[in-house]
Design a protein around this motif. Structure first.
Motif, PDB file in Angstrom:
ATOM      1  N   SER A   1      -4.607   7.770  -1.116  1.00  0.00           N
ATOM      2  CA  SER A   1      -3.589   7.021  -0.368  1.00  0.00           C
ATOM      3  C   SER A   1      -3.000   7.850   0.772  1.00  0.00           C
ATOM      4  CB  SER A   1      -2.460   6.571  -1.301  1.00  0.00           C
ATOM      5  OG  SER A   1      -2.937   5.637  -2.233  1.00  0.00           O
TER       6      SER A   1
ATOM      7  N   LEU B   1      -4.812   6.184   9.329  1.00  0.00           N
ATOM      8  CA  LEU B   1      -4.184   5.069  10.034  1.00  0.00           C
ATOM      9  C   LEU B   1      -3.191   5.558  11.085  1.00  0.00           C
ATOM     10  CD1 LEU B   1      -3.538   2.592   7.094  1.00  0.00           C
ATOM     11  CD2 LEU B   1      -5.089   2.252   9.029  1.00  0.00           C
ATOM     12  N   ARG B   2      -2.450   6.577  10.756  1.00  0.00           N
ATOM     13  CA  ARG B   2      -1.402   7.105  11.630  1.00  0.00           C
ATOM     14  C   ARG B   2      -1.979   7.893  12.802  1.00  0.00           C
ATOM     15  NH1 ARG B   2       1.131   9.775   7.782  1.00  0.00           N
ATOM     16  NH2 ARG B   2       0.319  11.793   8.343  1.00  0.00           N
ATOM     17  N   GLU B   3      -3.026   8.657  12.563  1.00  0.00           N
ATOM     18  CA  GLU B   3      -3.547   9.567  13.570  1.00  0.00           C
ATOM     19  C   GLU B   3      -4.491   8.912  14.570  1.00  0.00           C
ATOM     20  OE1 GLU B   3      -2.585  12.814  14.107  1.00  0.00           O
ATOM     21  OE2 GLU B   3      -1.085  12.200  12.647  1.00  0.00           O
ATOM     22  N   GLY B   4      -5.209   7.879  14.178  1.00  0.00           N
ATOM     23  CA  GLY B   4      -6.186   7.277  15.082  1.00  0.00           C
ATOM     24  C   GLY B   4      -7.185   8.316  15.568  1.00  0.00           C
ATOM     25  N   THR B   5      -7.690   9.099  14.647  1.00  0.00           N
ATOM     26  CA  THR B   5      -8.523  10.258  14.945  1.00  0.00           C
ATOM     27  C   THR B   5      -9.784   9.886  15.725  1.00  0.00           C
ATOM     28  OG1 THR B   5      -7.734  11.145  12.862  1.00  0.00           O
ATOM     29  CG2 THR B   5      -9.579  12.270  13.866  1.00  0.00           C
TER      30      THR B   5
ATOM     31  N   THR C   1       8.681  13.865   4.341  1.00  0.00           N
ATOM     32  CA  THR C   1       7.381  13.282   4.649  1.00  0.00           C
ATOM     33  C   THR C   1       6.273  14.255   4.253  1.00  0.00           C
ATOM     34  OG1 THR C   1       7.433  14.220   6.883  1.00  0.00           O
ATOM     35  CG2 THR C   1       8.234  11.946   6.617  1.00  0.00           C
TER      36      THR C   1
ATOM     37  N   HIS D   1      12.380  15.995   6.731  1.00  0.00           N
ATOM     38  CA  HIS D   1      12.045  14.595   7.017  1.00  0.00           C
ATOM     39  C   HIS D   1      11.595  13.818   5.784  1.00  0.00           C
ATOM     40  CE1 HIS D   1      12.438  15.449  11.254  1.00  0.00           C
ATOM     41  NE2 HIS D   1      11.632  16.491  11.112  1.00  0.00           N
TER      42      HIS D   1
ATOM     43  N   ASP E   1       2.400  15.449   5.506  1.00  0.00           N
ATOM     44  CA  ASP E   1       1.460  15.399   6.619  1.00  0.00           C
ATOM     45  C   ASP E   1       0.261  16.274   6.267  1.00  0.00           C
ATOM     46  OD1 ASP E   1       0.418  14.673   9.047  1.00  0.00           O
ATOM     47  OD2 ASP E   1       1.850  15.807  10.252  1.00  0.00           O
TER      48      ASP E   1
ATOM     49  N   GLU F   1      -5.621   7.940   3.504  1.00  0.00           N
ATOM     50  CA  GLU F   1      -5.651   6.655   4.209  1.00  0.00           C
ATOM     51  C   GLU F   1      -4.496   6.551   5.194  1.00  0.00           C
ATOM     52  OE1 GLU F   1      -7.701   3.486   1.133  1.00  0.00           O
ATOM     53  OE2 GLU F   1      -5.527   3.720   1.086  1.00  0.00           O
ATOM     54  N   SER F   2      -3.317   6.906   4.760  1.00  0.00           N
ATOM     55  CA  SER F   2      -2.141   6.854   5.617  1.00  0.00           C
ATOM     56  C   SER F   2      -2.308   7.758   6.834  1.00  0.00           C
ATOM     57  CB  SER F   2      -0.904   7.262   4.807  1.00  0.00           C
ATOM     58  OG  SER F   2       0.233   7.321   5.623  1.00  0.00           O
ATOM     59  N   PHE F   3      -2.846   8.945   6.610  1.00  0.00           N
ATOM     60  CA  PHE F   3      -3.073   9.892   7.702  1.00  0.00           C
ATOM     61  C   PHE F   3      -4.053   9.311   8.722  1.00  0.00           C
ATOM     62  CE2 PHE F   3      -5.587  13.360   9.541  1.00  0.00           C
ATOM     63  CZ  PHE F   3      -4.587  14.076  10.172  1.00  0.00           C
TER      64      PHE F   3
END
Length: 76
Positions: free
Chosen positions: A15, A22-26, A61, A59, A63, A18-20
């Motif tokens: 999970s 989606l967030r990064e758009g690598t 969070t 934060h 990362d 997956e979040s990374f």
């Protein structure tokens, strides 16, 4: 604070990866990888120790950061 991936359940690690993704758009170069492939690549990098999970207490969070970049930050 670095979080050892060995302390996480497989589903939790998946999970986070997956979040990374989606967030990064690598960017994966000329060949576009599927979402599932990108997630597996991130997990493989975590298992190989190329990148690490970092928890920010400020934060609250999590990362994923390159291990080399973290070591460079610590040397200052």
């Amino acid at each position: 604070m670095i979080i050892p991936i060995s302390e996480l359940e497989a589903d939790t690690l998946h999970s986070i990866a997956e979040s990374f993704v989606l967030r990064e758009g690598t960017d994966y170069g000329e060949i576009e990888a599927s979402f599932a492939d990108k997630v597996e690549q991130v997990i493989a990098q975590l298992k190989a120790g190329e990148v690490v999970l970092v928890y920010s207490e400020l934060h609250e969070t999590i990362d994923i950061k390159p291990k080399d970049a973290l070591l460079a930050d610590d040397s200052h």
